[in-house]
Design an enzyme around this catalytic site. Sequence first.
Site, PDB file in Angstrom:
ATOM      1  N   SER A  28       0.396  -5.420   2.643  1.00 53.15           N
ATOM      2  CA  SER A  28       0.302  -6.408   1.582  1.00 53.15           C
ATOM      3  C   SER A  28      -0.658  -7.540   1.983  1.00 53.15           C
ATOM      4  O   SER A  28      -1.815  -7.291   2.293  1.00 53.15           O
ATOM      5  CB  SER A  28       1.703  -6.925   1.242  1.00 53.15           C
ATOM      6  OG  SER A  28       1.705  -7.661   0.050  1.00 53.15           O
TER       7      SER A  28
ATOM      8  N   ASP B 208       2.208   0.005  -8.228  1.00 49.79           N
ATOM      9  CA  ASP B 208       2.212  -1.221  -7.437  1.00 49.79           C
ATOM     10  C   ASP B 208       1.794  -2.374  -8.333  1.00 49.79           C
ATOM     11  O   ASP B 208       0.653  -2.427  -8.799  1.00 49.79           O
ATOM     12  CB  ASP B 208       1.243  -1.070  -6.256  1.00 49.79           C
ATOM     13  CG  ASP B 208       1.356  -2.203  -5.256  1.00 49.79           C
ATOM     14  OD1 ASP B 208       1.758  -3.316  -5.655  1.00 49.79           O
ATOM     15  OD2 ASP B 208       1.027  -1.985  -4.074  1.00 49.79           O
TER      16      ASP B 208
ATOM     17  N   HIS C 260       5.591  -0.719  -3.185  1.00 47.91           N
ATOM     18  CA  HIS C 260       4.821  -1.736  -2.455  1.00 47.91           C
ATOM     19  C   HIS C 260       5.623  -2.244  -1.258  1.00 47.91           C
ATOM     20  O   HIS C 260       5.105  -2.330  -0.144  1.00 47.91           O
ATOM     21  CB  HIS C 260       4.467  -2.891  -3.393  1.00 47.91           C
ATOM     22  CG  HIS C 260       3.664  -3.975  -2.756  1.00 47.91           C
ATOM     23  ND1 HIS C 260       2.288  -3.961  -2.741  1.00 47.91           N
ATOM     24  CD2 HIS C 260       4.047  -5.097  -2.109  1.00 47.91           C
ATOM     25  CE1 HIS C 260       1.847  -5.037  -2.107  1.00 47.91           C
ATOM     26  NE2 HIS C 260       2.895  -5.739  -1.718  1.00 47.91           N
TER      27      HIS C 260
END
Length: 310
Positions: free
Chosen positions: A114, A256, A285
């Site tokens: 991320s 996502d 995610h």
Amino acid sequence: IQPKLLSMPPEVSPKMRHLESEASLYKLDALDSNWYAIVIPGNPGIVGYYEEFMHSLWTKLDGQVHVWALSHRGHGDSFNSSKKFSLAEQVEHKVKFLETALPEDAKMVLIGHSIGCQMILELLRRQARGTDRVARCLLLFPTIERMRESPQGRIVAPLLSLAPLRWLAMALVALLSLLIPLAWRRGFAARCLSAVGHSNANPGAVAATERLLLSPSVLGNVLYMAHTEMQDVRQPDLATIRQHSQRILLYYGTDDHWCPTEYFADMRRSCPEVDARLDEGDVAHAFVLEHSVEMADLCAGWVRECTTAR
């Protein structure tokens, strides 16, 4: 923290260090290796979320690679302060770590998740000391562009921009920490995860969620850092991605809400030379909650390609 995923000899048992930088370093060491897989977390950057992933990765690599995870400043297990750290300050923290914490002969694979992917790109852009020893960068579910315009960003960015709302959330957490007995806290965290669709979250993730939901200082840092992410992460750093395309792998999810598939398609068009892949399953995610083992399988193969290359 003593996860129970596998049995290890004492020399390589998990070690948690509380750093002077208000961070935590979680280490699974190899007995005789100069290869390091360094995990740069997303947000929240509590390393407990990555325990199962790290253990699975270490095991699949036969304990031949050091597997470390560095929390973000203010997200560490021993942190309890009113200080808040922006995304830019978190990047500076990673630069200093890379330059000072590893042996001179270390060879590295950086694994970003991320917003951790954005930090790794910044390390490469600055050519921070030590990046010349990075063999590969695995950027998982990369939030490296247009965060405010993403489906999730459009919802949370306006809320995060309101400082009183962030303080209200911290006050609520402070109240909960006083009202919920210690013996009930882990169960409370598990029920909260279940309520948002993660009833199978692994024990490390549940423990990390307990800390997030019952530590006002950590929650405050998570929210403030997220607010600065929305401001700072705009257009992707295509110049850096192109420059280092031979050692970057971008891995996108099919559902996502932080980096939707259109971002994957745009990256393929903008940088056809980079290795950009789309998940073939339904990994979320936040893979560290329920899909750590599957992602460790993939990452172990990519790390092994580096460590066995002649």
